[in-house]
Motif scaffolding. Structure first.
Motif, PDB file in Angstrom:
ATOM      1  N   THR A 163       6.232  -8.786   8.497  1.00 48.47           N
ATOM      2  CA  THR A 163       7.647  -8.427   8.411  1.00 48.47           C
ATOM      3  C   THR A 163       7.787  -6.911   8.491  1.00 48.47           C
ATOM      4  O   THR A 163       6.813  -6.169   8.282  1.00 48.47           O
ATOM      5  CB  THR A 163       8.254  -8.916   7.080  1.00 48.47           C
ATOM      6  N   THR A 164       9.005  -6.453   8.758  1.00 47.91           N
ATOM      7  CA  THR A 164       9.235  -5.002   8.789  1.00 47.91           C
ATOM      8  C   THR A 164       8.925  -4.379   7.441  1.00 47.91           C
ATOM      9  O   THR A 164       8.310  -3.300   7.365  1.00 47.91           O
ATOM     10  CB  THR A 164      10.695  -4.705   9.184  1.00 47.91           C
ATOM     11  N   GLU A 165       9.300  -5.077   6.357  1.00 49.35           N
ATOM     12  CA  GLU A 165       9.032  -4.555   5.023  1.00 49.35           C
ATOM     13  C   GLU A 165       7.532  -4.397   4.803  1.00 49.35           C
ATOM     14  O   GLU A 165       7.072  -3.392   4.238  1.00 49.35           O
ATOM     15  CB  GLU A 165       9.617  -5.501   3.962  1.00 49.35           C
ATOM     16  N   ALA A 166       6.747  -5.365   5.265  1.00 47.07           N
ATOM     17  CA  ALA A 166       5.295  -5.272   5.110  1.00 47.07           C
ATOM     18  C   ALA A 166       4.717  -4.189   6.008  1.00 47.07           C
ATOM     19  O   ALA A 166       3.790  -3.474   5.629  1.00 47.07           O
ATOM     20  CB  ALA A 166       4.657  -6.625   5.435  1.00 47.07           C
ATOM     21  N   GLN A 167       5.291  -4.036   7.201  1.00 50.13           N
ATOM     22  CA  GLN A 167       4.766  -3.065   8.161  1.00 50.13           C
ATOM     23  C   GLN A 167       4.929  -1.634   7.660  1.00 50.13           C
ATOM     24  O   GLN A 167       4.025  -0.810   7.810  1.00 50.13           O
ATOM     25  CB  GLN A 167       5.475  -3.227   9.505  1.00 50.13           C
ATOM     26  N   VAL A 168       6.092  -1.327   7.085  1.00 52.51           N
ATOM     27  CA  VAL A 168       6.332   0.063   6.684  1.00 52.51           C
ATOM     28  C   VAL A 168       5.487   0.455   5.482  1.00 52.51           C
ATOM     29  O   VAL A 168       5.319   1.648   5.200  1.00 52.51           O
ATOM     30  CB  VAL A 168       7.833   0.308   6.378  1.00 52.51           C
ATOM     31  N   ARG A 169       4.928  -0.530   4.765  1.00 50.78           N
ATOM     32  CA  ARG A 169       4.121  -0.243   3.584  1.00 50.78           C
ATOM     33  C   ARG A 169       2.635  -0.507   3.811  1.00 50.78           C
ATOM     34  O   ARG A 169       1.820  -0.260   2.924  1.00 50.78           O
ATOM     35  CB  ARG A 169       4.606  -1.091   2.398  1.00 50.78           C
ATOM     36  N   ALA A 170       2.271  -1.039   4.998  1.00 50.40           N
ATOM     37  CA  ALA A 170       0.888  -1.411   5.269  1.00 50.40           C
ATOM     38  C   ALA A 170       0.022  -0.166   5.421  1.00 50.40           C
ATOM     39  O   ALA A 170       0.484   0.892   5.866  1.00 50.40           O
ATOM     40  CB  ALA A 170       0.812  -2.255   6.541  1.00 50.40           C
ATOM     41  N   GLY A 171      -1.253  -0.308   5.037  1.00 51.08           N
ATOM     42  CA  GLY A 171      -2.185   0.803   5.179  1.00 51.08           C
ATOM     43  C   GLY A 171      -1.752   1.996   4.357  1.00 51.08           C
ATOM     44  O   GLY A 171      -1.066   1.872   3.363  1.00 51.08           O
ATOM     45  N   LYS A 172      -2.174   3.177   4.789  1.00 55.22           N
ATOM     46  CA  LYS A 172      -1.794   4.393   4.066  1.00 55.22           C
ATOM     47  C   LYS A 172      -0.403   4.860   4.447  1.00 55.22           C
ATOM     48  O   LYS A 172       0.347   5.369   3.618  1.00 55.22           O
ATOM     49  CB  LYS A 172      -2.796   5.510   4.372  1.00 55.22           C
ATOM     50  N   ALA A 173      -0.053   4.694   5.753  1.00 56.24           N
ATOM     51  CA  ALA A 173       1.223   5.258   6.208  1.00 56.24           C
ATOM     52  C   ALA A 173       2.044   4.267   7.021  1.00 56.24           C
ATOM     53  O   ALA A 173       3.068   4.641   7.594  1.00 56.24           O
ATOM     54  CB  ALA A 173       0.951   6.502   7.052  1.00 56.24           C
ATOM     55  N   GLY A 174       1.619   3.001   7.102  1.00 50.45           N
ATOM     56  CA  GLY A 174       2.400   1.997   7.813  1.00 50.45           C
ATOM     57  C   GLY A 174       1.822   1.646   9.179  1.00 50.45           C
ATOM     58  O   GLY A 174       1.046   2.408   9.769  1.00 50.45           O
ATOM     59  N   PHE A 175       2.217   0.452   9.681  1.00 52.20           N
ATOM     60  CA  PHE A 175       1.799  -0.040  10.997  1.00 52.20           C
ATOM     61  C   PHE A 175       3.036  -0.247  11.857  1.00 52.20           C
ATOM     62  O   PHE A 175       3.895  -1.077  11.541  1.00 52.20           O
ATOM     63  CB  PHE A 175       1.048  -1.365  10.881  1.00 52.20           C
ATOM     64  N   PHE A 176       3.108   0.505  12.945  1.00 49.09           N
ATOM     65  CA  PHE A 176       4.278   0.448  13.821  1.00 49.09           C
ATOM     66  C   PHE A 176       4.035  -0.590  14.942  1.00 49.09           C
ATOM     67  O   PHE A 176       3.007  -0.527  15.628  1.00 49.09           O
ATOM     68  CB  PHE A 176       4.538   1.818  14.436  1.00 49.09           C
ATOM     69  N   PRO A 177       5.003  -1.523  15.154  1.00 48.46           N
ATOM     70  CA  PRO A 177       4.835  -2.537  16.203  1.00 48.46           C
ATOM     71  C   PRO A 177       5.087  -1.942  17.591  1.00 48.46           C
ATOM     72  O   PRO A 177       6.194  -1.491  17.899  1.00 48.46           O
ATOM     73  CB  PRO A 177       5.891  -3.591  15.846  1.00 48.46           C
ATOM     74  N   LEU A 178       4.073  -1.966  18.432  1.00 45.45           N
ATOM     75  CA  LEU A 178       4.202  -1.385  19.775  1.00 45.45           C
ATOM     76  C   LEU A 178       5.111  -2.223  20.668  1.00 45.45           C
ATOM     77  O   LEU A 178       5.546  -1.740  21.722  1.00 45.45           O
ATOM     78  CB  LEU A 178       2.821  -1.239  20.419  1.00 45.45           C
TER      79      LEU A 178
END
Length: 777
Positions: A163-178
């Motif tokens: 989800t977008t909520e999970a993506q912005v908090r994933a890893g150290k700085a987030g995972f952006f969907p290409l």
């Protein structure tokens, strides 16, 4: 000359939008999209760093003379499939499709992993790794499964970007969907969520750096494009396509000709599929691919062109060569393909007939798949005449010379053309022997190195053993295509590997073709790792089969049943080594070379005491389908004089063995097994020794059968109780052997066969039926 192309850059977003809207499509001759997950990750990393990924080439549509059936790129909505494209993508399909699927399609990418398993993937940018100047950009591009989660071996979720909520908090700085990087509105919404996910000042600082290092490079990326205009000719399109479209997977001649013929509204791919369906159930043609088929057609087309130009040639004119090289295949016109394709398709039935006759039943057992090219072309031109006696004999000799000369393992294009010309002249005009026949050589010691199917000669000998009469161990019948498939017949050890190792037999000898023959799966199950003396008993009980019938089957494989029952590896090996050499000489019509002096490693194993012991074992076993006794060969014991009837009795037995399983004739032994010896016969000769007797027998055999057939008879002499016994071993014949009757002075050819313990004459329908079963005649 008018310029036929333009060059320049096109924004990546525009190129992918053209594909999405159906303005940019593929010509139907383009192969499918094949890139795997690693390729896609590497491509995305290159674009993100503004690295060049190569140019694309497009063709403007609208030329009535250059018509290709278009198709949409992988992942493009089906709704645009009916749109008329403005451009066709000639080069750059794999890159463009990969970028479209990952960045524009809005769906998971259907690709493959390193093991070629089908997978679906979403691609993300690890923001922290992207803004780290020391990080590898390939590692910063993440490939996640369709649910956008990564789990460990226990099934625990270790990375969640679902989800977008999970993506912005994933890893150290987030995972952006290409998948949204080229969509400014969607990127703005994701940016807002990202800024709200942490301290605004810190988040904005990270986002700005991420924009500079990744999102802006994607948005600003342009692809070099070479655009062929609509005035470009068909020939130029195909030539350019050949030159540039070689990335990823090698471009085949078939695909290039598909492009050429498509310009004339001929669907080569559909035509090929229709032809493949004709032989879909024929195991021999399972590996026949489109390129091989086109080679055959090209060979015939260039041959036809050569004949036409030869007839019309004015002195000094250059006549085009017969060839099936790549450049000639690319020049094959549609008219040439139409002229020969049906004839080749029909001739392939003759190829199957020919190879079945040589006991080759499956593509894996073809000594050389490349030899199908000239063989099919020759059969196409000879038609039904190929299977008449003289042509078929020459065709077989040429074929086996190619196999045992091992002449089709390297560059073969020139040999294709030479063989087509040479063999046709040899058959039609009694010309000189083809180069392949003249150049064929086989070293005897090569037998010791033939251990796997990788060798053409290995496969060839396997076929020859069956052709000469090697019987199915399970049924006792001649092996045909049906039995081959039904009984799981394969090349298997005579003396099992484990037995050989336990009994000190060198593995080089244990695993070579001399210690192997065609054995069905059921019989192999009885053999295991046992000594032959044990597994033969198991076969007799399990199949079941009588010892006499099993001995006949063994003899048909050039295996001495007495020596095998005595577990005598050396005697079996010595005899089979020599027999295989003679089979090669029979098949090729050329002597096997023994010039390096190494010779048979078990030479002498059957001589002296071993020979005497073998003769004694044969006498003890008694007469059978494969063993017969004769008191004399020349002298009538009742009259004390030379009698042609004695010689005729020997000839009858030899002929019966040749037309049957093969066998052994002992001369100097009475019917009851008592040893008389050759001494009575030897009194007739001026030199009262075995040399004169053997010379007499050899001359008699040559007069009756000819030299080629006589070569399959071997003679040895043993001594029992001071009496000389001749052991005459007879191999099964490649062809029906007819014998000239001399018993009563009457002339006429007779066909003799071994039935149980005696030799009988067959004629008319009986002979025909027997020959069909024995040789598929």
């Amino acid at each position: 000359m008018a310029k036929t192309f333009d060059s320049g850059d096109v924004p990546l977003a525009d190129l992918l939008n053209q594909a999405h809207q159906g303005e940019l499509q593929l010509p139907d001759f383009q192969r499918g999209w094949v890139w795997d997950d690693d390729h896609i990750v590497s491509l995305l990393a290159s674009v993100s760093r503004s690295f060049p990924i190569g140019a694309v080439m497009t063709l403007q549509t609208g030329n009535a003379d250059v018509r290709f059936q278009p198709r949409i790129l992988e992942g493009v909505p089906d709704s645009v499939a009916m749109s008329a494209p403005k451009y066709l993508l000639l080069d750059g399909q794999q890159r463009t499709t990969s970028l479209y699927l990952a960045l524009r399609s809005g769906a998971p990418v259907p690709t493959r992993d390193t093991r070629k398993n089908d997978i679906e993937r979403w691609y993300f940018a690890d923001i922290d790794a992207c803004i780290d100047p020391d990080a590898d950009r390939n590692d910063a591009i993440l490939s996640l499964p369709v649910d956008k989660r990564r789990v460990n071996a226990r099934g625990d979720v270790v990375l969640d970007a679902s989800t977008t909520e999970a993506q912005v908090r994933a890893g150290k700085a987030g995972f952006f969907p290409l998948s949204i990087v080229l969509n400014p509105a969607a990127t703005a919404d994701w940016q807002l969520a990202y800024l709200e996910a942490g301290p605004p000042r810190e988040q904005m600082k990270i986002w700005k750096r991420f924009q500079e290092t990744l999102t802006l490079p994607f948005l600003q990326y342009s692809v070099p494009r070479i655009a062929l205009n609509r005035q470009t000719t068909k020939e130029a399109v195909c030539q350019v396509f050949e030159k540039v479209n070689t990335g990823g997977v090698e471009l085949t001649v078939f695909e290039l000709l598909t492009a050429t013929y498509a310009a004339e509204n001929f669907r080569l791919r559909n035509d090929w599929k229709r032809r493949q369906a004709i032989w879909a159930d024929e195991p021999l043609l399972a590996d026949l691919d489109a390129t091989t088929f086109l080679q055959i057609v090209t060979l015939l087309w260039t041959r036809g062109r050569w004949e036409e130009r030869t007839r019309e040639r004015v002195r000094g004119d250059r006549v085009p060569a017969v060839s099936a090289k790549r450049r000639d295949m690319l020049s094959l016109p549609l008219s040439g393909y139409r002229r020969w394709a049906d004839a080749v398709t029909e001739a392939l039935q003759g190829v199957v007939r020919f190879l079945h006759g040589e006991r080759i039943f499956h593509a894996r057992d073809l000594p050389y798949s490349t030899q199908l090219v000239p063989l099919t072309a020759i059969l196409t031109l000879l038609g039904g005449d190929a299977f008449t006696p003289k042509p078929i004999a020459k065709l077989r000799q040429w074929y086996w010379c190619g196999v045992f000369g091992e002449l089709y393992g390297g560059t073969t294009d020139t040999r294709f053309a030479n063989d087509l010309q040479d063999v046709l002249a040899w058959i039609r005009d009694d010309g000189e022997e083809p180069r392949t026949v003249r150049e064929s050589q086989f070293q005897a010691e090569r037998l010791l190195r033939l251990r796997t199917r990788n060798s053409a000669a290995y496969k060839g000998l396997y076929a020859l053993v069956m052709k000469r009469g090697g019987r199915d161990f399970r049924t006792g019948e001649t092996i045909d295509a049906k039995a081959y498939a039904a009984d799981s017949i394969d090349i298997r050890h005579i003396f099992p590997q484990k037995w050989c190792a336990a009994n000190g037999v060198d593995s080089a000898y244990a695993n070579c073709i001399v210690n192997k023959t065609a054995i069905d799966g059921q019989t192999w199950g009885y053999m295991g790792a046992s000594a032959p003396s044990k597994y033969l008993a198991a076969i007799e009980t399990g199949v079941p089969v009588t010892p006499q019938d099993l001995d006949a089957i063994l003899t048909s494989h050039d295996i001495d049943p007495i020596a095998l029952r005595q577990d005598d590896f050396g005697a079996i090996f010595e005899a089979r080594y020599e027999r295989l050499i003679r089979q090669i000489e029979d098949a090729t019509g050329r002597p096997v070379n023994r010039s390096d002096g190494q010779g048979n490693p078990f030479a002498g194993q059957r001589g002296g005491v071993a020979l005497t012991r073998g003769i004694q074992s044969l006498i003890k076993a008694g007469e059978s389908k494969v063993v017969e006794f004769k008191s004399t060969g020349r002298k009538n014991l009742d009259t004390g004089k030379v009698d042609q009837a004695m010689g005729w009795a020997v000839i009858k037995t030899v002929a019966g063995f040749m037309n049957g399983h093969g066998g052994t004739l002992l001369v100097g032994v009475r019917d009851d097994g008592s040893v008389l010896g050759l001494e009575e016969d030897l009194t007739i000769f001026s030199k009262k020794n075995t040399d004169g007797w053997e010379q007499w027998l050899t001359e008699l055999l040559i007069q009756t059968f000819g030299k080629a057939v006589t070569a399959n008879v071997t003679v040895a002499f043993g001594t029992i109780d001071d009496r000389t016994v001749a052991r005459i071993d007879v191999a099964p014949a490649l062809e029906p052997v007819y014998t000239t009757r001399t018993k009563t002075g009457a002339k006429g050819a007779v066909f003799l066969v071994r039935l149980n313990n005696t030799t009988h004459e067959l004629d008319g329908p009986e002979a025909s039926k027997y020959q069909h079963a024995r040789w598929f005649k």
